[in-house]
Design an enzyme around this catalytic site. Structure first.
Site, short mmCIF file in Angstrom:
data_model
loop_
_atom_site.label_atom_id
_atom_site.label_comp_id
_atom_site.label_asym_id
_atom_site.label_seq_id
_atom_site.Cartn_x
_atom_site.Cartn_y
_atom_site.Cartn_z
N LYS A 347 0.84 -1.20 0.00
CA LYS A 347 0.00 0.00 0.00
C LYS A 347 0.87 1.25 0.00
O LYS A 347 0.54 2.25 -0.63
CB LYS A 347 -0.91 0.01 1.24
CG LYS A 347 -2.06 -0.97 1.15
CD LYS A 347 -3.00 -0.75 2.32
CE LYS A 347 -4.25 -1.61 2.18
NZ LYS A 347 -5.17 -1.41 3.31
N ALA A 348 1.98 1.16 0.72
CA ALA A 348 2.88 2.31 0.79
C ALA A 348 3.42 2.68 -0.57
O ALA A 348 3.75 3.83 -0.84
CB ALA A 348 4.02 2.00 1.75
N ILE A 372 10.24 -12.87 -5.00
CA ILE A 372 11.32 -13.43 -5.82
C ILE A 372 12.66 -13.43 -5.10
O ILE A 372 13.49 -14.29 -5.34
CB ILE A 372 11.47 -12.66 -7.16
CG1 ILE A 372 11.74 -11.17 -6.93
CG2 ILE A 372 10.24 -12.84 -8.04
CD1 ILE A 372 12.17 -10.44 -8.20
N CYS A 433 -0.88 -11.21 -7.51
CA CYS A 433 0.13 -10.99 -6.48
C CYS A 433 0.40 -9.50 -6.54
O CYS A 433 -0.53 -8.71 -6.42
CB CYS A 433 1.36 -11.85 -6.71
SG CYS A 433 1.96 -11.89 -8.41
N ASP A 438 4.59 -13.29 -11.68
CA ASP A 438 5.44 -14.34 -11.11
C ASP A 438 4.60 -15.38 -10.36
O ASP A 438 4.26 -16.42 -10.91
CB ASP A 438 6.47 -13.73 -10.16
CG ASP A 438 7.51 -12.89 -10.90
OD1 ASP A 438 8.04 -13.40 -11.91
OD2 ASP A 438 7.77 -11.75 -10.51
N ARG A 439 4.25 -15.05 -9.13
CA ARG A 439 3.46 -15.99 -8.34
C ARG A 439 2.11 -16.28 -8.98
O ARG A 439 1.61 -17.41 -8.94
CB ARG A 439 3.27 -15.43 -6.92
CG ARG A 439 4.52 -15.50 -6.11
CD ARG A 439 4.41 -14.65 -4.87
NE ARG A 439 4.67 -13.24 -5.14
CZ ARG A 439 4.93 -12.33 -4.21
NH1 ARG A 439 4.96 -12.69 -2.94
NH2 ARG A 439 5.18 -11.08 -4.52
#
EC number: 3.1.3.95
Lengths: 656, 646
Positions: A347-348, A372, A433, A438-439
């Site tokens: 969120k940041a 990763i 993700c 990736d995930r």
């Protein structure tokens, strides 16, 4: 008797490869190229899987053994190599388009298993090739330069002691190679420079080998995945889903494919608006649809919620459309692959996750898969454990401390949850993700593999990789670092390797559900790094189109599909009715280390697969018997036909 | 208190105060006709009604309701709930039903008190109120019962009966002595090594000259734990043997157990008695052993006591392994999941397997090189059995057949006096040294079958079933410490024991299918060579079928090795059918084979990774399909004919 003839056939094969294996055990026991992983496999075959001794196209005499089962398919390929036979024995066998760039004599290869061997080291634009005549049988190390991650000089002018001056090559495929040079020969500098140039061509303004490689194959792998045909196979378009070409020129999302399947009710404006609210414009798009229940798996990137908790009505409405497209359920699961802490931290940076307040009827689940960087570190530890030698007495605890298997388990468990929602609860699932390349790719591809038997065939698996990984923009270039020398680049990570490992785990739990064997998986991994084929080059479909990859390089699938028999799993139950949905058990009690891959350079760790060998024998026997039966039947029919044509006169007296 | 309990209910056994609403109890309330099926000679000694049996490795909030009984043979739980149909594809044992445990299989009994458990030992006082019981078996099965709904005292009655009958203090109290079913021996001419000609045949088969058969141990005068017939060096006179025997532990001098055709012999012996200080007798005997070698080569002496685990090591390791494989509940399962591999390593079970294989490979290689090998160990009755049998399996393909394996166990374990009764704890004696040494052996054999899948005629299902059967107090095979004890039991004038061999599989398994599953479809007799097993730790695997089968959530639905097994059986049937066709017999035609295949494919979705031991299988479909799809004994026979030894 018939049995005997069949086993004779098999014995021939056996004796062949036994011959091969003893040879290669003595010589090229570990080394070898990608393909001569094969050479290596043939070593293990002395213990029982001779037909795995596929030879490589860059066969040396020791490796040049073609098992009967694969001779047909291999023959062609070997010929190609033979068309340009090496003139001298030290010369490396070359692929079409491959050229020798440098050579050094009196180099010593320091094998961690069989000790030093003196010979000649050549560097081509594709591989490093070391050949030793020290021993009774030639000893060959044949490594594509694509697997090299860094090269270092060992020892300087003041180095004393035998073999202390030379080069060390660190590879991406779980091994390192050491060569010692004689200082007085002054051969090291040239070899080092050539290796640097051709292992890292992009850092030296040279082309990747795939663009110079000119071999042609009977099949064209670039046509394996036709996006529209694949969607049609799943029954899309239909009432609820349509095909959109909004991204045809990759302008809405530059890392997405040109063809999308989206809810039929979504307008182009909706899609553009949603893209504004999703990281890098990666809109929720259909990956897979259940033929009967219409429950779907869609994928995307994280919503751009940020610290202030922004909302997008377009995005919320669009998610509702995905939910509504499945009449069976009034719910939608959003599977966020990350640990919740990471999702919150995002969120940041302007990202985040869907709040259940904003998305009615959606339930958010965090799957706890790490990023990763964690995975890269885990693999580094695993390599430390497996190469060159393992500490035997602490094997299991050492393995556990790498966390590699735990990560594999976690990914599998996530995919199983998706499968459970889709299959058992008939509920649609949206997976993301952070960026969704990736995930997310791991999860959607694995869930699809478990749900749909088509992806468990050889061609289906190729489609799966083309679709979920390549077209949806898994950044292969960055994750692997093809041709560049930034070995410590933080973008590198074994994400795709983990996926293949998970696939291997499922094949272990469902040994007859897959048309392909683990050699197919290893071949894919080998060429993930090799840069011989264009398949895994670049980061996105857009880049591949821009570079005309399809026109200028050969597809890995051209290679595999031309020799497809080598990749078949003899245990594959092609009855068609086998288990439709696979639900592997994601428990540490079942997850195993893939020794055949991670420990394959260690001759004492080579895994055997005798069941497959014996099954192949039975299949050959059955095949042969069936052919004999068929022949008999034809002969019988022919005889009957003759008899009918010329009714025997003697039989004519009637009893009427 | 109530806070604590409601908490513990979810995560741990909250037997006393669980929330009835959420308790998912199945089975109706009519407890009228819930009597256990009794064998001839079996009788009920205690009964508890309205007992709950919890689902294995659960949060203990799901259970079946029924009647729990203790008989002189078993602990039996009978439920009103209809057995789900898929259950019937699992192994059908006619002596023990799904929720039965033979009393000989009971290892530990725990009283469950809230979220704690207390072990109850025979002879210890049973508390007035028993609300919950946990039974931990020797074969790792766990059963947990609650008496929450039972009439007062039922829990206590059952517990008392169980503590009394599951730990008998005399051998004659075992059910084998009470079992009155007529026995028709189907194994009349099997080789038991009880008679001279069995040894003679074995000597001739291995063409070992230099050795002779001696009756020095007639009536067990020389050694109570050895067979009456002994094979010894030809140069040793009986009086010398008797004289020497007194110097060895258990009076066990070196004796021959097997030899190669090159004249290398496998010899086993005990250590010298600790009171003997000079080694003259041992050296004299070893000198005789040397002389019986065709080239008078010095034998290789392997001190198994030094490098291999003692029975105590085996037991310690086994208990740790069992902790891992028999978690009490879901929470413990998940905690173990966190560092399963490290815990598995620290159980050292795989290390023990590795060590036994390593030693056996060393011994086998020495024999292959023509050297006689002498195995020496404390009493010569534990690791000697393990290594001697493994060496023979590695070197001689005959032992890898079903008959051969039976004969091997008979020779190296039964008549050579492995103390099964003490090691398995059939009789409760404080001096017992419990240790599943036999399981170590079975596990080693399992590792071999994994490494050489076509070298063995039997399957892992056979090995697992054999381990289960070692805890059934009906069969004499694994009931005694030595041949002498068996002979005494048979000749007891008051209540002579009828010998029922465990190898007579029909006694347990009425379905031919269950026995057919013991035969390996991949077996080929052409695999006649010496095996070269790997023994380093990374090559040793956990025997999941045997150890993890009681944890339903670990079963891979529609997957695992049974799928391969089923597929191969189909393939073998097809091949046999085609061969039948070609031989011109009126065997089944193409179409029937195809039918069978189709049926099999259907049934395959039912078969999970713990088949035939799973109780949860896959989706329920007509089970009869599966039976038909198995190549019954006929199909197998036609193929194994070609493979038959000799």
């Amino acid at each position: 008797m018939d049995r005997k003839s069949a086993s004779d056939l098999l014995n021939v094969e056996n004796s062949h490869s036994k011959h091969a294996s003893t040879d290669s055990l003595a010589s090229d026991s570990k080394s070898s190229s990608l393909n001569s992983k094969l050479g290596q496999e043939s070593v293990s075959s002395s213990k029982g899987s001779p037909s795995k001794s596929y030879c490589s196209s860059s066969s040396t005499s020791t490796e040049n053994v073609v098992s009967t089962l694969e001779s047909k398919v291999k023959g062609k390929q070997v010929n190609v190599t033979e068309s340009g036979p090496p003139s001298r024995p030290d010369d490396p066998p070359l692929l079409p388009g491959e050229k020798v760039q440098g050579m050094a004599r009196e180099v010593t290869y320091l094998c961690p298993y069989s000790g030093p061997a003196r010979g000649t080291l050549s560097v081509t634009n594709y591989k490093l090739y070391f050949r030793s005549m020290d021993r009774e049988t030639p000893y060959v190390v044949d490594v594509p330069l694509g697997v090299v991650s860094r090269i270092e000089k060992v020892g300087g002018a003041s180095s004393r002691g035998e073999n202390s001056y030379g080069i060390e090559v660190f590879c991406k495929d779980m091994r390192n190679l050491r060569f010692a040079h004689k200082q007085e020969n002054h051969s090291r500098r040239n070899v080092f420079e050539k290796l640097q140039q051709f292992a890292f061509p992009l850092s030296h303004k040279l082309p990747l080998f795939a663009f110079e490689y000119t071999e042609s194959f009977s099949e064209n792998g670039w046509t394996v995945h036709e996006p529209i045909a694949e969607l049609k196979r799943m029954g899309v378009p239909n009432d609820m889903w349509k095909i959109s070409k909004l991204n045809e020129s990759h302008e809405v999302c530059d890392s997405y494919p040109s063809v999308w399947a989206v809810p039929a009710a979504a307008t182009d404006e909706d899609l553009r608006a949603v893209a504004q609210f999703r990281s890098r414009g990666r809109v929720p798009v259909l990956s897979w649809i259940h033929q009967e229940s219409q429950a779907t798996i869609s994928r995307c990137s994280q919503p751009l919620v940020g610290v202030s908790g922004k909302r997008s009505t377009a995005d919320e409405r669009y998610i509702q459309l995905i939910m509504d497209a499945n009449a069976q359920s009034h719910k939608l699961f959003i599977m966020d692959a990350r640990p919740s802490a990471n999702a919150i931290a995002n969120k940041a940076k302007g990202g985040g996750y869907e709040s259940e307040d904003a998305y009615q009827n959606a339930e958010l689940v965090f799957l706890d898969i790490h990023n990763i960087h964690v995975m890269r570190e885990s693999l580094r530890k695993l390599k430390e454990l497996c190469f060159p030698n393992i500490e035997e007495s602490r094997w299991l605890s050492g393995l556990e401390s790498t966390f590699w298997l735990k990560h594999i388990k976690c990914i599998l468990a996530g995919a199983v949850r998706i499968v459970d929602k889709v299959e058992n609860h008939k509920t649609s699932v949206l997976v993301h993700c952070s960026d969704g390349w990736d995930r997310t790719a791991q999860l959607t591809a694995l869930a699809m593999l478990m749900l749909d038997p088509y992806y468990r065939t050889i061609r289906g698996f190729e489609v799966l990789i083309e679709k979920e990984w390549l077209s949806f923009g898994h950044k292969f270039q960055q994750r692997i670092g093809h041709g560049d020398d930034h070995h410590s680049d933080a973008d590198r990570s074994p994400v795709f390797l983990q996926f293949i490992d998970c696939v291997w785990q499922i094949t272990q739990q469902y040994p007859n559900a897959f048309e392909f064997n683990d050699y197919f998986l290893i071949t894919i991994l080998d060429h993930l790094y090799s840069c011989r084929f264009g398949t895994f080059l670049f980061n996105s479909e857009r880049e591949r189109v821009a570079e005309s990859v399809k026109q200028r390089t050969v597809s890995l699938w051209s290679f595999t599909n031309s020799t497809i028999d080598a990749y078949r799993n003899p245990l594959y139950w092609a009855g068609g009715m086998q288990q439709q949905v696979l639900v592997p058990v994601a428990s540490m009690r079942h997850i195993k280390l893939w020794k055949g891959h991670y420990c394959r350079w260690n001759p004492s760790m080579r895994s055997q697969d005798p069941i497959c060998q014996r099954t192949r024998e039975l299949l050959v026997l059955k095949d042969q018997l069936e052919r004999q039966v068929e022949e008999c039947r034809r002969e019988l029919q022919a005889r009957v036909a003759r008899n009918v044509a010329t009714p025997p006169r003697l039989a004519s007296p009637t009893h009427s | 208190m109530s806070d604590k309990m409601s908490n513990s209910f979810k995560s741990y056994v909250g037997i006393e105060d669980y929330d009835l609403q959420s308790l998912n109890v199945s089975g109706d309330d009519s407890f009228s006709d819930l009597n256990p099926r009794l064998l001839t000679g079996e009788m009920v000694v205690a009964e508890a009604q309205k007992v709950l049996l919890f689902a294995p490795v659960s949060s203990n909030n799901k259970g079946k309701s029924g009647t729990l009984s203790v008989t002189n043979f078993k602990l039996s739980f009978v439920t009103t709930e209809e057995r789900s149909r898929e259950d019937t594809i699992s192994q059908q044992n006619c002596l023990l039903a799904e929720y039965d445990i033979c009393l000989s299989n009971v290892d530990m009994i725990y009283q469950i008190i809230g979220d704690k458990r207390r072990r109850l030992l025979p002879g210890s006082s049973v508390p007035d109120k028993v609300k919950g019981l946990c039974i931990l078996c020797k074969n790792m099965k766990v059963m947990q019962f609650s008496f929450k709904f039972s009439p007062v005292d039922h829990g206590k009655t059952i517990t008392n009966a169980l503590l009394h009958h599951a730990f008998p203090r005399r051998h004659q109290l075992l059910f084998a002595y009470d079992y009155r079913e007529q026995y028709y021996n189907c194994l009349q001419d099997a080789c038991w090594y009880r008679y001279e000609h069995d040894w003679k045949n074995e000597l001739e088969r291995s063409r070992c000259s230099g050795w002779r058969i001696s009756l020095a141990n007639e009536s067990f005068h020389l050694s109570t734990s050895m067979p009456q017939w002994l094979v010894v060096p030809v140069t040793v006179m009986d009086w010398q043997l008797t004289d020497a025997a007194r110097h060895f532990r258990g009076s066990r001098p070196p004796v021959w157990c097997w030899g190669t055709k090159q004249g290398a012999a496998l010899v086993r012996m005990a250590d010298l008695l600790p009171t003997i200080t000079e080694r003259t007798q041992e050296n004299t005997m070893l000198e005789h052993v040397r002389k019986s070698h065709p080239t008078r080569r010095q034998p290789l002496l392997l001190d198994l006591g030094k490098d291999l685990p003692t029975p105590r090591d085996v037991q310690t390791s086994f208990l740790k392994l069992r902790d891992l494989c028999a978690p009490d509940n879901l929470r413990q399962f998940q905690i173990q999941e966190k560092d399963f591999l490290t815990q598995l390593e620290s159980s050292r079970w795989l290390h023990l397997i590795s060590a036994c294989l390593h030693k056996s490979v060393d011994a086998a290689e020495a024999m292959q090189n023509g050297s006689t090998v002498v195995l020496q160990e404390f009493d010569g009755r534990d690791m000697c059995c393990v290594v001697a049998s493994l060496v023979q399996l590695i070197l001689d393909p005959y032992w890898r057949t079903c008959v051969g394996f039976r004969t091997l166990i008979q020779k190296e374990w039964i008549v050579m006096g492995h103390p099964f009764c003490s090691r398995l704890g059939h009789v409760y004696r404080s001096e017992n040294e419990l240790a599943p040494v036999f399981l170590i052996f079975l596990d080693c054999v399992w590792q071999l079958t994994q490494q050489f899948p076509s070298a063995f005629e039997f399957t892992e299902t056979f090995l697992t079933t054999l381990w289960d059967s070692a805890h059934v107090s009906i069969f004499d095979t694994f009931l005694f410490d030595c041949e002498r004890d068996r002979l005494l039991a048979v000749t007891d004038p008051h209540n002579p024991l009828v010998l029922r061999s465990v190898w007579d599989w029909g006694e347990q398994f009425p379905e031919p299918r269950d026995v057919a599953l013991f035969t390996n479809p991949l077996f080929t007799c052409s695999e006649r060579r010496m095996l070269r097993p790997r023994w380093v730790l990374p090559d040793i695997s956990l025997w999941t079928q045997c150890y993890l089968r009681w944890i339903p959530m670990l079963e891979i639905r529609g997957g695992g090795h049974p799928q391969v097994d089923l597929y191969l059986r189909m393939l073998v049937v097809e091949i046999a059918a085609i061969q039948g066709q070609m031989a011109g017999s009126s065997g089944p035609g193409d179409s029937r084979v195809a039918d069978k295949l189709a049926v099999g494919v259907d049934a395959a979705t039912l078969v999970g990774s713990f088949f035939p031991f799973s109780r949860s299988g896959g989706a329920a479909t007509a089970q009869s399909q599966l039976f038909n799809s198995f190549p019954g004994e006929h199909a197998l026979d036609s193929l194994s004919l070609q493979n038959a030894p000799d």
